[in-house]
Scaffold this motif. Structure first.
Motif, PDB file in Angstrom:
ATOM      1  N   UNK A   1      39.317  39.182  38.619  1.00 30.79           N
ATOM      2  CA  UNK A   1      38.682  37.862  38.758  1.00 30.79           C
ATOM      3  C   UNK A   1      38.913  37.281  40.137  1.00 30.79           C
ATOM      4  N   UNK A   2      40.078  37.578  40.724  1.00 29.89           N
ATOM      5  CA  UNK A   2      40.452  36.858  41.942  1.00 29.89           C
ATOM      6  C   UNK A   2      40.348  37.706  43.207  1.00 29.89           C
ATOM      7  N   UNK A   3      40.241  39.040  43.078  1.00 32.41           N
ATOM      8  CA  UNK A   3      40.025  39.839  44.293  1.00 32.41           C
ATOM      9  C   UNK A   3      38.726  39.362  44.941  1.00 32.41           C
ATOM     10  N   UNK A   4      38.696  39.302  46.283  1.00 34.58           N
ATOM     11  CA  UNK A   4      37.468  38.854  46.944  1.00 34.58           C
ATOM     12  C   UNK A   4      36.305  39.798  46.638  1.00 34.58           C
ATOM     13  N   UNK A   5      35.103  39.261  46.572  1.00 36.83           N
ATOM     14  CA  UNK A   5      33.910  40.093  46.349  1.00 36.83           C
ATOM     15  C   UNK A   5      33.776  41.067  47.517  1.00 36.83           C
ATOM     16  N   UNK A   6      33.327  42.294  47.329  1.00 39.64           N
ATOM     17  CA  UNK A   6      32.826  42.809  46.057  1.00 39.64           C
ATOM     18  C   UNK A   6      33.885  43.542  45.213  1.00 39.64           C
ATOM     19  N   UNK A   7      35.160  43.542  45.645  1.00 42.20           N
ATOM     20  CA  UNK A   7      36.158  44.223  44.806  1.00 42.20           C
ATOM     21  C   UNK A   7      36.338  43.512  43.471  1.00 42.20           C
ATOM     22  N   UNK A   8      36.172  42.185  43.503  1.00 43.88           N
ATOM     23  CA  UNK A   8      36.301  41.380  42.291  1.00 43.88           C
ATOM     24  C   UNK A   8      35.377  40.178  42.398  1.00 43.88           C
ATOM     25  N   UNK A   9      35.594  39.185  41.539  1.00 40.63           N
ATOM     26  CA  UNK A   9      34.667  38.043  41.491  1.00 40.63           C
ATOM     27  C   UNK A   9      34.982  36.966  42.522  1.00 40.63           C
ATOM     28  N   UNK A  10      36.151  37.049  43.153  1.00 46.87           N
ATOM     29  CA  UNK A  10      36.470  36.071  44.202  1.00 46.87           C
ATOM     30  C   UNK A  10      36.749  34.671  43.692  1.00 46.87           C
ATOM     31  N   UNK A  11      37.207  34.549  42.438  1.00 48.82           N
ATOM     32  CA  UNK A  11      37.563  33.218  41.926  1.00 48.82           C
ATOM     33  C   UNK A  11      38.948  32.830  42.435  1.00 48.82           C
ATOM     34  N   UNK A  12      39.220  31.540  42.425  1.00 46.48           N
ATOM     35  CA  UNK A  12      40.519  31.056  42.895  1.00 46.48           C
ATOM     36  C   UNK A  12      41.587  31.224  41.804  1.00 46.48           C
ATOM     37  N   UNK A  13      42.768  31.713  42.200  1.00 46.22           N
ATOM     38  CA  UNK A  13      43.862  31.812  41.218  1.00 46.22           C
ATOM     39  C   UNK A  13      44.182  30.438  40.642  1.00 46.22           C
ATOM     40  N   UNK A  14      44.029  29.427  41.452  1.00 41.36           N
ATOM     41  CA  UNK A  14      44.374  28.071  41.005  1.00 41.36           C
ATOM     42  C   UNK A  14      43.488  27.594  39.863  1.00 41.36           C
ATOM     43  N   UNK A  15      42.313  28.194  39.745  1.00 40.68           N
ATOM     44  CA  UNK A  15      41.390  27.789  38.686  1.00 40.68           C
ATOM     45  C   UNK A  15      41.574  28.567  37.391  1.00 40.68           C
ATOM     46  N   UNK A  16      42.597  29.418  37.354  1.00 39.66           N
ATOM     47  CA  UNK A  16      42.806  30.247  36.152  1.00 39.66           C
ATOM     48  C   UNK A  16      44.036  29.743  35.397  1.00 39.66           C
ATOM     49  N   UNK A  17      43.889  29.508  34.110  1.00 39.21           N
ATOM     50  CA  UNK A  17      45.014  29.051  33.284  1.00 39.21           C
ATOM     51  C   UNK A  17      45.353  30.108  32.247  1.00 39.21           C
ATOM     52  N   UNK A  18      46.613  30.508  32.227  1.00 41.77           N
ATOM     53  CA  UNK A  18      47.095  31.417  31.189  1.00 41.77           C
ATOM     54  C   UNK A  18      47.885  30.580  30.193  1.00 41.77           C
ATOM     55  N   UNK A  19      47.434  30.579  28.948  1.00 43.91           N
ATOM     56  CA  UNK A  19      48.064  29.752  27.916  1.00 43.91           C
ATOM     57  C   UNK A  19      48.851  30.641  26.963  1.00 43.91           C
ATOM     58  N   UNK A  20      50.097  30.291  26.722  1.00 40.57           N
ATOM     59  CA  UNK A  20      50.943  31.156  25.887  1.00 40.57           C
ATOM     60  C   UNK A  20      51.710  30.369  24.827  1.00 40.57           C
ATOM     61  N   UNK A  21      51.988  31.047  23.723  1.00 42.63           N
ATOM     62  CA  UNK A  21      52.852  30.476  22.697  1.00 42.63           C
ATOM     63  C   UNK A  21      54.306  30.414  23.163  1.00 42.63           C
ATOM     64  N   UNK A  22      54.619  31.156  24.237  1.00 40.26           N
ATOM     65  CA  UNK A  22      56.001  31.113  24.736  1.00 40.26           C
ATOM     66  C   UNK A  22      56.743  32.424  24.550  1.00 40.26           C
ATOM     67  N   UNK A  23      56.137  33.527  24.995  1.00 43.90           N
ATOM     68  CA  UNK A  23      56.824  34.827  24.959  1.00 43.90           C
ATOM     69  C   UNK A  23      57.685  34.880  26.217  1.00 43.90           C
ATOM     70  N   UNK A  24      58.945  34.526  26.071  1.00 47.18           N
ATOM     71  CA  UNK A  24      59.805  34.248  27.228  1.00 47.18           C
ATOM     72  C   UNK A  24      59.916  35.412  28.221  1.00 47.18           C
ATOM     73  N   UNK A  25      60.219  36.641  27.782  1.00 43.33           N
ATOM     74  CA  UNK A  25      60.326  37.716  28.781  1.00 43.33           C
ATOM     75  C   UNK A  25      59.019  37.922  29.540  1.00 43.33           C
ATOM     76  N   UNK A  26      57.903  37.751  28.840  1.00 41.84           N
ATOM     77  CA  UNK A  26      56.600  37.940  29.506  1.00 41.84           C
ATOM     78  C   UNK A  26      56.316  36.789  30.475  1.00 41.84           C
ATOM     79  N   UNK A  27      56.796  35.579  30.178  1.00 40.45           N
ATOM     80  CA  UNK A  27      56.614  34.468  31.133  1.00 40.45           C
ATOM     81  C   UNK A  27      57.381  34.792  32.416  1.00 40.45           C
TER      82      UNK A  27
END
Ligand code: SAH
Length: 372
Positions: free
Chosen positions: A204-230
């Protein structure tokens, strides 16, 4: 080996994997795959350009590639991943839910939401969910399977294409014909499908054309709280937003609302969140579904305020969306107001989510992906 915090998923015997797709591969792997077909490595860049910059996954559109090679490249690297079962819209078309059928018949959903200043897509990272939160419709059906990286990415590529092609009303040019925000808040627990979700973020965030060139800041990862994975996510060094589904400030209640809390407690989850905000420099979102007479008491607002006071955090209150068979409902307006005030008294920033898509069962916690 599963990552720490990643829950192992054993595929039923005989189950097939999703077909390999360009979006599963890094740019270097794409060159290798193309070369393995006897094609010139630069065809990989051309395919990436078609897919990530033009959203053109049909070989007829690839006029810069010899016709004889197109079918071979398409068959090997751009197989059909999913088909639309149906779209459902509300808010005058500004909210659109899509039900997808994957190669093996599995169903998943994604939701596109246009706002005056941004366009957000809520995507699924798993078919179903294994976290079993009792107030969430997705959790009730259990986990079907992990989505592949490409199955995650393709939801967004299709969203980009739909916006560009004017399928979602309200576009005006001015950057509103692209997705600005992606939230991993559809079906599934993204950190339980860790590696594929991380690869999807790269695509999603690699610059085009390797990826879609979206900003990392615009991506939200929502979790129940898997601590080691956080912690592991923190060490990736992304500038994404982390959202933690807290829903209760005390372990006693959280054990019942978010069953994974019996393994990782409120304090550990918040400590992991603070480390994320220290390393990324980003404010963490604390998600809190307000459930009438369950978690909406003034003393809980006060307790939550004390836990978050002085931290780089923002509370997102979500009035509970109804789900089939649940006896729970959203808080009374006066209790919601008191909860907001209780947090503000500690100087904690708080907003109440303008929840979208209830009429089409597309709001938080309502995605169940049934064919009916
Ligand atoms: N598994 C991830 C992403 C899922 S959904 C997570 O739990 O964070 C995104 C948010 O919607 C989560 O905070 C989730 O707890 C919340 N949610 C689930 N069911 C809901 C419901 N019925 N009403 C309101 N919010 C809900």
């Amino acid at each position: 080996m599963p990552a720490p915090g990643e829950l192992t998923f054993v595929a039923p015997r005989g189950a097939k994997r999703p077909p390999r797709h360009l979006a599963d591969l890094s740019p270097a792997e794409r060159r290798e795959a193309v070369a393995a077909l006897g094609e010139k490595p630069f065809r990989a860049k051309q395919l990436s350009q078609h897919y990530f910059a033009r959203y053109a996954d049909h070989p007829d559109a690839w006029t810069d590639i010899p016709a004889a090679a197109r079918g071979r490249l398409a068959g090997d690297l751009l197989p059909e991943l999913m088909t639309v079962v149906r779209h459902a819209s509300c808010d005058d078309g500004l909210t659109r839910k899509t039900l997808w059928r994957l190669f093996d018949g599995t169903l998943v959903e994604s939701v596109l939401m246009r706002y005056p200043d941004r366009v957000t897509m809520c995507i699924s990272s798993q078919a179903g969910c294994g976290m079993n939160c009792p107030f969430c419709a997705t959790g009730q059906a259990g986990l079907d399977r992990n989505l592949s990286t490409a199955e995650i990415v393709h939801q967004i590529v299709e969203g980009m294409r739909a916006l560009r092609d004017g399928e979602v009303p309200g576009g005006s040019g001015e950057g509103l014909d692209r997705l600005s925000n992606i939230v991993f808040m559809g079906m599934g627990e993204p950190l339980a499908n860790y590696r594929r979700v991380m690869d999807a973020i790269r695509r999603l965030t690699d610059p085009a054309p390797d990826g879609l060139g979206l900003s990392q800041r615009g991506i939200t990862v929502s979790t129940v709280g898997l601590v080691p994975a956080i912690h592991r996510f923190t060490d990736e060094g992304f500038k994404c937003r982390l959202a933690v589904s807290l829903h209760a400030p005390d372990d006693e209640l959280r054990d019942t609302l978010v069953p994974v809390n019996t393994r990782w407690k409120v304090r550990e989850v918040l400590d992991a969140a603070w480390r994320y905000s220290d390393v990324s420099g980003r404010r963490v979102s604390i998600e809190y579904a307000l459930i009438r007479d369950i978690n909406d008491q003034a003393w809980r607002a006060d307790r939550l305020g004390r836990l978050l006071k002085g931290r780089r955090a923002h509370v997102n209150l979500i009035p509970l969306n109804p789900t089939p068979g649940s006896k729970w409902t959203a808080s009374r307006p006066e209790d919601e107001r008191a909860f907001v005030a209780g947090l503000q008294a500690h100087g904690v920033p708080v907003t109440v989510r303008d929840t979208r898509g209830q009429e089409i069962e597309g709001a938080c916690g309502q995605l169940a992906a049934t064919a009916r």
